[in-house]
Enzyme design. Structure first.
Site, mmCIF file in Angstrom:
data_model
loop_
_atom_site.group_PDB
_atom_site.id
_atom_site.type_symbol
_atom_site.label_atom_id
_atom_site.label_comp_id
_atom_site.label_asym_id
_atom_site.label_seq_id
_atom_site.Cartn_x
_atom_site.Cartn_y
_atom_site.Cartn_z
ATOM 1 N N SER A 199 0.697 -1.154 -0.071
ATOM 2 C CA SER A 199 -0.096 -0.026 0.027
ATOM 3 C C SER A 199 0.746 1.120 0.023
ATOM 4 O O SER A 199 0.219 2.410 -0.362
ATOM 5 C CB SER A 199 -0.774 0.062 1.285
ATOM 6 O OG SER A 199 -0.233 0.128 2.125
ATOM 7 N N HIS A 227 -5.361 -4.239 -0.104
ATOM 8 C CA HIS A 227 -5.539 -3.529 -1.036
ATOM 9 C C HIS A 227 -5.940 -3.720 -2.335
ATOM 10 O O HIS A 227 -5.819 -2.695 -3.285
ATOM 11 C CB HIS A 227 -4.127 -2.622 -0.928
ATOM 12 C CG HIS A 227 -4.265 -1.990 0.456
ATOM 13 N ND1 HIS A 227 -4.400 -0.643 0.775
ATOM 14 C CD2 HIS A 227 -3.412 -2.125 1.467
ATOM 15 C CE1 HIS A 227 -4.134 -0.201 1.900
ATOM 16 N NE2 HIS A 227 -3.424 -1.453 2.541
ATOM 17 N N LYS A 258 -11.969 -1.525 2.713
ATOM 18 C CA LYS A 258 -11.265 -0.551 1.866
ATOM 19 C C LYS A 258 -12.101 -0.643 0.327
ATOM 20 O O LYS A 258 -13.154 0.009 0.426
ATOM 21 C CB LYS A 258 -9.914 -0.887 1.700
ATOM 22 C CG LYS A 258 -9.249 -0.806 2.883
ATOM 23 C CD LYS A 258 -7.719 -0.897 2.921
ATOM 24 C CE LYS A 258 -6.945 -0.959 4.188
ATOM 25 N NZ LYS A 258 -7.068 -0.142 5.119
HETATM 26 C C1 LIG Z 1 -1.747 -4.631 4.040
HETATM 27 C C2 LIG Z 1 -2.738 -4.355 4.966
HETATM 28 N N1 LIG Z 1 -3.367 -5.494 5.756
HETATM 29 C C3 LIG Z 1 -4.165 -5.238 6.523
HETATM 30 C C4 LIG Z 1 -4.453 -4.087 7.119
HETATM 31 C C5 LIG Z 1 -5.644 -4.085 8.254
HETATM 32 O O1 LIG Z 1 -7.023 -4.003 7.526
HETATM 33 P P1 LIG Z 1 -8.011 -3.172 8.457
HETATM 34 O O2 LIG Z 1 -8.060 -1.659 8.269
HETATM 35 O O3 LIG Z 1 -9.428 -3.831 7.865
HETATM 36 O O4 LIG Z 1 -7.911 -3.659 9.768
HETATM 37 C C6 LIG Z 1 -4.267 -3.192 6.413
HETATM 38 C C7 LIG Z 1 -4.843 -1.707 7.080
HETATM 39 O O5 LIG Z 1 -4.498 -0.861 6.296
HETATM 40 C C8 LIG Z 1 -3.054 -3.139 5.391
HETATM 41 O O6 LIG Z 1 -2.571 -2.080 4.821
#
Ligand SMILES: Cc1ncc(COP(=O)(O)O)c(C=O)c1O
Length: 421
Positions: A199, A227, A258
């Protein structure tokens, strides 16, 4: 009688550490922005906000990539479920918190990723942390192989598994991964943990090649598509769907927060893996389940996103248009192979200052991304155009960035487009 008590040393530890964080320009300040569901991506800046900013702000950093969180049918589904089932879930899934909607959403997600079963968690963070920790604390001798740029939630699970060894391989470096797999004991159970879209740099892993290495060395594969879900593939199943390799990955993890615009996290895998996690993962068992209204919103969203390919086409058309405008104006940006548009600044204070001035002078919001989220010296603004960013909004952002980049006090370190592909 009043008892006087020495202040615990943790109080002064907090103050000292916060002072250090401030002096390094890393102190995080919230910007109080309230989304306007009928005008996304326009938000209202709260009165206590950073005056004299305009009250209406165009937000450029939201992760509701497709705008599904403001989709009327999604809001309606949540409203109906809220009225029908009430606000909270009322318990853990094992106590009183399993609504028919939970099962329907799990089935929908399993089919999205070509898997037999799915399991919901209260967030994407928890799904990674709980699943990885549970797997790696299961059999003796596990070795996990983790991409250096994996998200904090994966690291929490990998490092939190006290019984397992964690080996970090260089980011997206298949040679390094193979060397490390080859060096490990052939008998040890192995797991490779990686993401599809990273991300912060917006680059994409080679899922097929990683799965081939996993097969060669007998490793389980765990892929975070957080993402990518909703955005890539013919049905929004992520990069693994786009590349036709979803079947080759053992466990696919994602978020509902997201691309699907709601909230919650999940894993999908074979029936026995999911049933094991359901039976053994503390982060699943001992927490109240997702509220039915949120599950209803997510279910509606997943169903729409699966069939409406035009939403993905619209998003990528907007991303391309924005990149062209940046290019034409000579604004330095990182050319990524995904929908993420990082604007490199390379200095924490400058990054914060550009973000602050975008907000206060131009009514635009772009999150400054600083250490420890990215390495020092690679501080950036992370922009995520969505289908609702108009040409006019793009022109405003490009003009504002151009102005701020030419300001002598806020000069970017990067002077040209950085190729990242
Ligand atoms: C690569 C990645 N995995 C997991 C998550 C966690 O997801 P959530 O926001 O649903 O807790 C994020 C959050 O930004 C993330 O960037």
């Amino acid at each position: 009688m009043t008892v006087t008590r020495e202040k615990h040393p943790f109080y002064s530890f907090c103050n000292k550490t916060l002072e250090e964080i401030r002096s390094q320009g890393r102190y995080r300040q919230f910007t109080p922005l309230a989304r306007n569901a009928s005008q996304y991506p326009i938000y209202q800046l709260s009165k206590e906000g950073l005056q004299p900013s305009p009250e209406e702000i165009v937000v450029w950093s939201a992760n509701d990539y497709l705008g599904m969180g403001i989709e009327p049918a999604v809001i309606e589904a949540a409203t109906q479920a809220l009225k029908q089932y009430g606000a909270g879930a009322g318990g853990t899934r094992n106590i009183a918190g399993t609504n028919p909607l939970h099962g329907q959403l799990e089935a929908e997600l399993a089919s999205l990723h070509h898997k037999e079963a799915g399991l919901l968690f209260v967030s994407g963070y928890v799904s990674n942390q709980a699943s990885l920790m549970t797997i790696l604390n299961s059999m003796p001798g596990w070795i996990s192989f983790s991409d250096r740029q994996n998200h904090a939630s994966m690291i929490a699970g990998l490092k939190g598994a006290k019984k397992a060894n964690c080996v970090v391989f260089e980011h997206n470096d298949l040679n390094d991964l193979e060397a490390k797999l080859a060096a490990a004991s052939p008998e040890a159970p192995k797991l490779i943990a990686f993401e599809s879209v990273y991300s912060m740099d917006g680059d994409i892993s080679d899922i097929k090649a990683i799965c081939a290495l996993a097969r060669k060395y007998g490793a389980l594969t765990y892929l975070d598509e957080v993402h990518a879900v909703g955005l890539y593939g013919q049905h929004g199943g992520g990069v693994s769907e786009r590349e036709g390799v979803a079947d080759e990955v053992d466990i696919i993890e994602g978020t509902l927060a997201k691309g699907f615009g709601a909230h919650g996290g999940y894993v999908t895998a074979s029936r026995e893996i999911i049933d094991y996690l359901r039976s053994a993962a503390s982060g699943f068992i001992f927490t109240t389940s997702l509220p039915p209204a949120i599950v209803a919103a997510a279910l509606q969203s997943v169903r729409m996103v699966k069939k409406d390919h035009w939403r993905r086409e619209k998003l990528f058309e907007r991303v391309e248009t924005f990149r062209e405008k940046l290019e034409q104006a000579g604004v330095p940006y990182m050319k990524t192979e995904s929908h993420i548009v990082p604007i490199m600044i390379g200095d924490a204070e400058r990054c914060k200052e550009i973000s602050r001035r975008l907000l206060s002078e131009f009514g635009l919001y772009a999150t400054p991304i600083n250490y420890p989220t990215v390495p020092r010296g690679s501080e950036r603004l992370r922009l995520t155009p969505n289908p609702f960013h108009t040409d006019e909004m793009m022109d405003d952002m490009v003009k504002a960035l151009k102005t701020l980049f030419s300001d002598v006090k806020i000069q970017s370190n990067s002077e040209k487009v950085i190729e990242n592909v």
